[in-house]
Motif scaffolding. Sequence first.
Motif, PDB file in Angstrom:
ATOM      1  N   TRP A 174       0.892  -1.157   0.000  1.00 57.87           N
ATOM      2  CA  TRP A 174       0.000   0.000   0.000  1.00 57.87           C
ATOM      3  C   TRP A 174       0.934   1.212   0.000  1.00 57.87           C
ATOM      4  CZ3 TRP A 174      -1.237  -4.640   1.705  1.00 57.87           C
ATOM      5  CH2 TRP A 174      -2.563  -5.067   1.744  1.00 57.87           C
ATOM      6  N   VAL A 175       0.982   1.947  -1.093  1.00 55.77           N
ATOM      7  CA  VAL A 175       1.955   3.039  -1.211  1.00 55.77           C
ATOM      8  C   VAL A 175       1.288   4.289  -1.775  1.00 55.77           C
ATOM      9  CG1 VAL A 175       3.903   1.461  -1.539  1.00 55.77           C
ATOM     10  CG2 VAL A 175       2.709   2.373  -3.533  1.00 55.77           C
ATOM     11  N   GLY A 176       1.966   5.418  -1.611  1.00 58.75           N
ATOM     12  CA  GLY A 176       1.518   6.632  -2.259  1.00 58.75           C
ATOM     13  C   GLY A 176       1.869   6.578  -3.733  1.00 58.75           C
ATOM     14  N   ALA A 177       1.092   7.258  -4.557  1.00 64.31           N
ATOM     15  CA  ALA A 177       1.332   7.231  -6.003  1.00 64.31           C
ATOM     16  C   ALA A 177       2.744   7.703  -6.343  1.00 64.31           C
ATOM     17  CB  ALA A 177       0.291   8.093  -6.718  1.00 64.31           C
ATOM     18  N   GLY A 178       3.281   8.600  -5.522  1.00 65.00           N
ATOM     19  CA  GLY A 178       4.623   9.116  -5.770  1.00 65.00           C
ATOM     20  C   GLY A 178       5.728   8.115  -5.510  1.00 65.00           C
ATOM     21  N   ASP A 179       5.388   6.996  -4.825  1.00 67.28           N
ATOM     22  CA  ASP A 179       6.398   5.982  -4.509  1.00 67.28           C
ATOM     23  C   ASP A 179       6.464   4.860  -5.542  1.00 67.28           C
ATOM     24  OD1 ASP A 179       7.203   7.166  -2.062  1.00 67.28           O
ATOM     25  OD2 ASP A 179       5.431   6.328  -1.067  1.00 67.28           O
ATOM     26  N   VAL A 180       5.519   4.828  -6.466  1.00 69.63           N
ATOM     27  CA  VAL A 180       5.416   3.712  -7.409  1.00 69.63           C
ATOM     28  C   VAL A 180       6.694   3.555  -8.223  1.00 69.63           C
ATOM     29  CG1 VAL A 180       4.226   2.836  -9.454  1.00 69.63           C
ATOM     30  CG2 VAL A 180       2.909   3.793  -7.545  1.00 69.63           C
ATOM     31  N   GLU A 181       7.211   4.636  -8.733  1.00 67.81           N
ATOM     32  CA  GLU A 181       8.406   4.558  -9.576  1.00 67.81           C
ATOM     33  C   GLU A 181       9.596   4.008  -8.812  1.00 67.81           C
ATOM     34  OE1 GLU A 181      11.225   7.471 -12.355  1.00 67.81           O
ATOM     35  OE2 GLU A 181       9.271   8.190 -11.643  1.00 67.81           O
ATOM     36  N   GLN A 182       9.743   4.429  -7.559  1.00 65.52           N
ATOM     37  CA  GLN A 182      10.846   3.931  -6.737  1.00 65.52           C
ATOM     38  C   GLN A 182      10.721   2.436  -6.492  1.00 65.52           C
ATOM     39  OE1 GLN A 182      11.059   5.664  -2.829  1.00 65.52           O
ATOM     40  NE2 GLN A 182      12.655   4.238  -2.138  1.00 65.52           N
ATOM     41  N   VAL A 183       9.514   1.989  -6.171  1.00 68.49           N
ATOM     42  CA  VAL A 183       9.289   0.565  -5.906  1.00 68.49           C
ATOM     43  C   VAL A 183       9.589  -0.274  -7.147  1.00 68.49           C
ATOM     44  CG1 VAL A 183       7.542  -1.172  -5.356  1.00 68.49           C
ATOM     45  CG2 VAL A 183       7.587   0.996  -4.099  1.00 68.49           C
ATOM     46  N   ARG A 184       9.183   0.201  -8.304  1.00 67.83           N
ATOM     47  CA  ARG A 184       9.353  -0.552  -9.544  1.00 67.83           C
ATOM     48  C   ARG A 184      10.819  -0.706  -9.969  1.00 67.83           C
ATOM     49  NH1 ARG A 184       4.986  -1.822 -12.451  1.00 67.83           N
ATOM     50  NH2 ARG A 184       2.985  -0.839 -11.979  1.00 67.83           N
ATOM     51  N   LYS A 185      11.716  -0.003  -9.319  1.00 64.40           N
ATOM     52  CA  LYS A 185      13.135  -0.114  -9.652  1.00 64.40           C
ATOM     53  C   LYS A 185      13.723  -1.456  -9.230  1.00 64.40           C
ATOM     54  CE  LYS A 185      14.207   4.849  -9.434  1.00 64.40           C
ATOM     55  NZ  LYS A 185      14.961   5.900  -8.691  1.00 64.40           N
ATOM     56  N   SER A 186      13.056  -2.152  -8.313  1.00 67.91           N
ATOM     57  CA  SER A 186      13.560  -3.440  -7.841  1.00 67.91           C
ATOM     58  C   SER A 186      13.471  -4.489  -8.949  1.00 67.91           C
ATOM     59  CB  SER A 186      12.764  -3.913  -6.618  1.00 67.91           C
ATOM     60  OG  SER A 186      13.198  -5.198  -6.221  1.00 67.91           O
TER      61      SER A 186
END
Length: 213
Positions: A174-186
């Motif tokens: 459960w994340v903020g929309a602004g965190d999606v790009e950071q998470v997808r880097k994995s």
Amino acid sequence: MSSIIAPSESIIRKAMSEFEIDVVTDQIVQIQEYIRLLLVWNDKVNLTAIRDPLEILYRHFCESLFASKVVDMRKCRLADIGTGGGFPGLALKLLLPEAQMVLVESNFKKATFLAEVVRALGIRGVNVLVSRYEELGDEISPVDFLLARALGEFEIFLKWAASEAVDAKRVILWVGAGDVEQVRKSSRWAWAPAVTVPHSLRRVLLVGTKVGS
């Protein structure tokens, strides 16, 4: 405790319907008691900054339970990392009686609260672990889904989740929309498209499958 009034059955049904969640009367009674316990304990233990019972219903319960509409978790083994007041894990467990739930919380007082909710509501199939998640492995594996709602260091968490010691098949964040790009880097995880949480401008659900699993 009687002075604290939880939302009525009709209000809970209305809120759940807005998230397309079906609940039965027994589950509504459990949600009401959970909210009462949360507010009583919140005076002694900082479980949530939200004090309004209706907002607790929407922000904590409905947003947590919404994941059950996105992914089928019935009869699965789940672990909620940094669960705090039990969100999303313990709330989801009310909706998923056949699932096995591990609640991981490093704060002893918060873990004590979780154990009291489990006892008071007569919930079975829940294990509360008082520990930092980074120190766990065999205690929670094998696990079908790792859940995390209030987590910051995504890269550390996702590396740990993909390790052989944990070997999680999937993660739900459960994340903020602004965190999606950071998470997808994995690179360890393959991510499904983000799902917007109802009644929320900035919150999304991210479901990741371990690469190679």
